[in-house]
Write a protein that holds these residues in place. Sequence first.
Motif, PDB file in Angstrom:
ATOM      1  N   ALA A 422       0.837  -1.206   0.000  1.00  0.00           N
ATOM      2  CA  ALA A 422       0.000   0.000   0.000  1.00  0.00           C
ATOM      3  C   ALA A 422       0.871   1.255   0.000  1.00  0.00           C
ATOM      4  O   ALA A 422       0.547   2.250  -0.643  1.00  0.00           O
ATOM      5  CB  ALA A 422      -0.924  -0.010   1.210  1.00  0.00           C
ATOM      6  N   LEU A 423       2.014   1.175   0.729  1.00  0.00           N
ATOM      7  CA  LEU A 423       2.867   2.366   0.846  1.00  0.00           C
ATOM      8  C   LEU A 423       3.567   2.734  -0.451  1.00  0.00           C
ATOM      9  O   LEU A 423       3.841   3.897  -0.710  1.00  0.00           O
ATOM     10  CB  LEU A 423       3.934   2.136   1.924  1.00  0.00           C
ATOM     11  CG  LEU A 423       3.434   2.071   3.360  1.00  0.00           C
ATOM     12  CD1 LEU A 423       4.595   1.874   4.300  1.00  0.00           C
ATOM     13  CD2 LEU A 423       2.682   3.354   3.707  1.00  0.00           C
ATOM     14  N   ILE A 424       3.869   1.713  -1.260  1.00  0.00           N
ATOM     15  CA  ILE A 424       4.650   1.973  -2.474  1.00  0.00           C
ATOM     16  C   ILE A 424       3.890   2.883  -3.444  1.00  0.00           C
ATOM     17  O   ILE A 424       4.472   3.550  -4.284  1.00  0.00           O
ATOM     18  CB  ILE A 424       5.105   0.654  -3.128  1.00  0.00           C
ATOM     19  CG1 ILE A 424       6.331   0.924  -3.985  1.00  0.00           C
ATOM     20  CG2 ILE A 424       4.002   0.021  -3.943  1.00  0.00           C
ATOM     21  CD1 ILE A 424       7.180  -0.257  -4.229  1.00  0.00           C
ATOM     22  N   LYS A 425       2.573   2.922  -3.267  1.00  0.00           N
ATOM     23  CA  LYS A 425       1.764   3.830  -4.088  1.00  0.00           C
ATOM     24  C   LYS A 425       1.962   5.271  -3.665  1.00  0.00           C
ATOM     25  O   LYS A 425       1.557   6.183  -4.362  1.00  0.00           O
ATOM     26  CB  LYS A 425       0.266   3.517  -3.864  1.00  0.00           C
ATOM     27  CG  LYS A 425      -0.227   2.300  -4.519  1.00  0.00           C
ATOM     28  CD  LYS A 425      -1.734   2.350  -4.666  1.00  0.00           C
ATOM     29  CE  LYS A 425      -2.433   1.668  -3.530  1.00  0.00           C
ATOM     30  NZ  LYS A 425      -3.878   1.533  -3.753  1.00  0.00           N
ATOM     31  N   ASN A 426       2.532   5.449  -2.469  1.00  0.00           N
ATOM     32  CA  ASN A 426       2.660   6.780  -1.888  1.00  0.00           C
ATOM     33  C   ASN A 426       1.300   7.479  -1.884  1.00  0.00           C
ATOM     34  O   ASN A 426       1.140   8.576  -2.405  1.00  0.00           O
ATOM     35  CB  ASN A 426       3.679   7.595  -2.697  1.00  0.00           C
ATOM     36  CG  ASN A 426       4.258   8.710  -1.854  1.00  0.00           C
ATOM     37  OD1 ASN A 426       4.036   8.747  -0.643  1.00  0.00           O
ATOM     38  ND2 ASN A 426       4.961   9.624  -2.495  1.00  0.00           N
ATOM     39  N   PRO A 427       0.309   6.816  -1.296  1.00  0.00           N
ATOM     40  CA  PRO A 427      -1.061   7.346  -1.394  1.00  0.00           C
ATOM     41  C   PRO A 427      -1.288   8.548  -0.490  1.00  0.00           C
ATOM     42  O   PRO A 427      -0.591   8.721   0.508  1.00  0.00           O
ATOM     43  CB  PRO A 427      -1.912   6.162  -0.927  1.00  0.00           C
ATOM     44  CG  PRO A 427      -1.028   5.414   0.005  1.00  0.00           C
ATOM     45  CD  PRO A 427       0.386   5.618  -0.444  1.00  0.00           C
ATOM     46  N   SER A 428      -2.257   9.364  -0.839  1.00  0.00           N
ATOM     47  CA  SER A 428      -2.588  10.528  -0.021  1.00  0.00           C
ATOM     48  C   SER A 428      -3.442  10.127   1.166  1.00  0.00           C
ATOM     49  O   SER A 428      -3.471  10.791   2.191  1.00  0.00           O
ATOM     50  CB  SER A 428      -3.362  11.541  -0.853  1.00  0.00           C
ATOM     51  OG  SER A 428      -2.665  11.822  -2.020  1.00  0.00           O
ATOM     52  N   ILE A 429      -4.192   9.052   0.984  1.00  0.00           N
ATOM     53  CA  ILE A 429      -5.086   8.594   2.053  1.00  0.00           C
ATOM     54  C   ILE A 429      -4.769   7.116   2.305  1.00  0.00           C
ATOM     55  O   ILE A 429      -4.690   6.327   1.361  1.00  0.00           O
ATOM     56  CB  ILE A 429      -6.567   8.733   1.630  1.00  0.00           C
ATOM     57  CG1 ILE A 429      -6.899  10.199   1.370  1.00  0.00           C
ATOM     58  CG2 ILE A 429      -7.496   8.147   2.677  1.00  0.00           C
ATOM     59  CD1 ILE A 429      -8.212  10.409   0.635  1.00  0.00           C
ATOM     60  N   LEU A 430      -4.572   6.774   3.555  1.00  0.00           N
ATOM     61  CA  LEU A 430      -4.321   5.369   3.873  1.00  0.00           C
ATOM     62  C   LEU A 430      -5.444   4.860   4.772  1.00  0.00           C
ATOM     63  O   LEU A 430      -5.724   5.448   5.816  1.00  0.00           O
ATOM     64  CB  LEU A 430      -2.970   5.239   4.588  1.00  0.00           C
ATOM     65  CG  LEU A 430      -2.495   3.819   4.866  1.00  0.00           C
ATOM     66  CD1 LEU A 430      -2.243   3.067   3.570  1.00  0.00           C
ATOM     67  CD2 LEU A 430      -1.232   3.822   5.713  1.00  0.00           C
ATOM     68  N   ILE A 431      -6.077   3.799   4.344  1.00  0.00           N
ATOM     69  CA  ILE A 431      -7.183   3.244   5.137  1.00  0.00           C
ATOM     70  C   ILE A 431      -6.738   1.910   5.727  1.00  0.00           C
ATOM     71  O   ILE A 431      -6.248   1.035   5.006  1.00  0.00           O
ATOM     72  CB  ILE A 431      -8.432   2.995   4.256  1.00  0.00           C
ATOM     73  CG1 ILE A 431      -8.840   4.281   3.538  1.00  0.00           C
ATOM     74  CG2 ILE A 431      -9.566   2.463   5.097  1.00  0.00           C
ATOM     75  CD1 ILE A 431      -9.932   4.062   2.510  1.00  0.00           C
ATOM     76  N   LEU A 432      -6.909   1.766   7.019  1.00  0.00           N
ATOM     77  CA  LEU A 432      -6.572   0.500   7.665  1.00  0.00           C
ATOM     78  C   LEU A 432      -7.869  -0.069   8.223  1.00  0.00           C
ATOM     79  O   LEU A 432      -8.463   0.517   9.123  1.00  0.00           O
ATOM     80  CB  LEU A 432      -5.583   0.731   8.803  1.00  0.00           C
ATOM     81  CG  LEU A 432      -4.374   1.609   8.472  1.00  0.00           C
ATOM     82  CD1 LEU A 432      -3.660   2.011   9.723  1.00  0.00           C
ATOM     83  CD2 LEU A 432      -3.452   0.856   7.541  1.00  0.00           C
ATOM     84  N   ASP A 433      -8.328  -1.163   7.669  1.00  0.00           N
ATOM     85  CA  ASP A 433      -9.582  -1.730   8.138  1.00  0.00           C
ATOM     86  C   ASP A 433      -9.272  -2.924   9.038  1.00  0.00           C
ATOM     87  O   ASP A 433      -9.061  -4.029   8.556  1.00  0.00           O
ATOM     88  CB  ASP A 433     -10.448  -2.143   6.938  1.00  0.00           C
ATOM     89  CG  ASP A 433     -11.859  -2.481   7.368  1.00  0.00           C
ATOM     90  OD1 ASP A 433     -12.118  -2.492   8.595  1.00  0.00           O
ATOM     91  OD2 ASP A 433     -12.698  -2.721   6.496  1.00  0.00           O
ATOM     92  N   GLU A 434      -9.268  -2.677  10.329  1.00  0.00           N
ATOM     93  CA  GLU A 434      -8.939  -3.708  11.317  1.00  0.00           C
ATOM     94  C   GLU A 434      -7.692  -4.485  10.916  1.00  0.00           C
ATOM     95  O   GLU A 434      -7.653  -5.710  10.943  1.00  0.00           O
ATOM     96  CB  GLU A 434     -10.118  -4.656  11.505  1.00  0.00           C
ATOM     97  CG  GLU A 434     -11.347  -3.893  11.972  1.00  0.00           C
ATOM     98  CD  GLU A 434     -12.438  -4.800  12.513  1.00  0.00           C
ATOM     99  OE1 GLU A 434     -12.153  -5.948  12.825  1.00  0.00           O
ATOM    100  OE2 GLU A 434     -13.574  -4.319  12.609  1.00  0.00           O
ATOM    101  N   ALA A 435      -6.678  -3.700  10.547  1.00  0.00           N
ATOM    102  CA  ALA A 435      -5.472  -4.304   9.974  1.00  0.00           C
ATOM    103  C   ALA A 435      -4.746  -5.222  10.947  1.00  0.00           C
ATOM    104  O   ALA A 435      -3.986  -6.089  10.537  1.00  0.00           O
ATOM    105  CB  ALA A 435      -4.530  -3.205   9.492  1.00  0.00           C
ATOM    106  N   THR A 436      -4.966  -5.058  12.243  1.00  0.00           N
ATOM    107  CA  THR A 436      -4.203  -5.889  13.179  1.00  0.00           C
ATOM    108  C   THR A 436      -5.079  -6.841  13.978  1.00  0.00           C
ATOM    109  O   THR A 436      -4.579  -7.592  14.804  1.00  0.00           O
ATOM    110  CB  THR A 436      -3.429  -4.996  14.183  1.00  0.00           C
ATOM    111  OG1 THR A 436      -4.367  -4.163  14.851  1.00  0.00           O
ATOM    112  CG2 THR A 436      -2.391  -4.146  13.490  1.00  0.00           C
TER     113      THR A 436
END
Length: 481
Positions: A422-436
């Motif tokens: 996800a980071l490699i896109k260098n996105p402006s918005i990062l969404i974490l949906d219950e990632a952990t």
Amino acid sequence: LKHTGSRLVGRHEEEPESDQHSFDFKEFLKMLIPEIWYLLAAVVCAIGAAVLNVEIPLLLGDVVNVISKFTKETAENFVNEIKKPAIKLVTYYSLQAFLTFCYISLLSTVGENIAVRLRTRLFEAILKQDIQFFDKHKTGELVDRLTSDVQDFKSSFKLCISQGLRACTQTVGSVGSLYVISPKLTGLMVTVVPVIIGVGTLLGSGLRSMSKAANEQVSKSTAVADEAIGNVRTVRAFAMETKENQSLAQMSLLFGNVIRGLAAGARVFEMEHVQFSYPTRPEQVVLKDFTLHIPGGNVVALCGLSGGGKSTVAALLERFYDIDHGKITIDGYDLKQLDPTWLRGHAIGFINQEPVLFATSVMENIRYGRPDATDQEVLEAAALANAHEFITKFPNGYNTVLGERGVTVSGGQKQRIAIARALIKNPSILILDEATSALDAESERLVQEALDRVIKDWKSQFIKKEERTLLGINKTTRIRT
Ligand code: ADP
């Protein structure tokens, strides 16, 4: 045939895995022994059919002679004269058909019997393998061995043996009878035909290797289709549907360039009086008059009970669905005006509870986030995601191929690879949906550490050059930033 041949011996448990399997003739002959009587009967029938095959043209000659004789002379005894060779000819044809039917049926029976034995032994051998073997080999590939590979073997067997038998008996018979007619012509044929056969064989082997390569490509593309369809949300979230079907990519790139300038760093994300129900369940309103305002450079957690609609908010932001009423904007631009492919491919990074990894290398899995990323960029994203260290410990480092649906890595490692992706896109918005939430405490700590680092990195970037928004979705309020 090569592959199946080695599989049938059922002793590959002890052998090192290798792609170069050779055909085990000894084992094959052992399998043929119980079928020896069928085979002998088939050989006798084939020889009979071949003898008749040589006799028939001679008889046809007799019939033609009688006919040509009576076209010149009177037709008095025509019926009497033609009767004998004609009846003989019909009898020979019938007998030849019967013998051919017999030997092909016998060989088919042998082929079926061997296929049954082959399939049983192969199935037993597969079931005996340790779990590691199943991590390495895809389920579809193994089922394929049981079905189409055995089927291929059976067809090849029938074709080779029946055609081989016919060819041998017929060649010997024909050459013999030709020699009686013209020794000179026979000599010429015996020298020319092997040359033609040699050239044909060469061409045939070339075609076979091409067909093998084509088959490999077909199974690769089937695997891609299977993964892409099975994991359509991941494909969509990374806006890779265009890459997966290789079409229309250029158009979306063009459009992406036009609006990239507008939303390079999202300054504000807003949902205004949104109403939404899933198209499959229109009667259940999931979001009703829902508003949300997230200024850039912020980390926001959506908290609430399961089923409250948190993931739905993320799905709407990704434009997996369109809302019924209200408005969603990024930097004042209506989401509906933005190209969804660009939105998912460049503006939004999405990490969910169960990320999907594809059965390819770690490098390619991370690069999936941005196909034009360099190796160095992949490494940097992995380092930021706390993944570089464990990846370099893999046997082939970044080139390690992940098993079917990424089974050879732990949940925490998978999650960190997904973060890097996800980071490699260098996105402006990062969404974490219950990632952990699906991880154990230690993995959760490592993933959380990765996220903390990402957030810090972003905040400093936000202050320096672009504004970024981080939207965190978590079931409880245990957000640590
Ligand atoms: P949360 O993320 O807060 O647990 P969700 O956004 O997943 O909640 O779900 C909100 C509601 O929408 C639930 O009642 C759920 O059953 C429903 N829902 C979620 N996804 C779908 C879908 N694809 N189709 C129909 N209903 C759905």
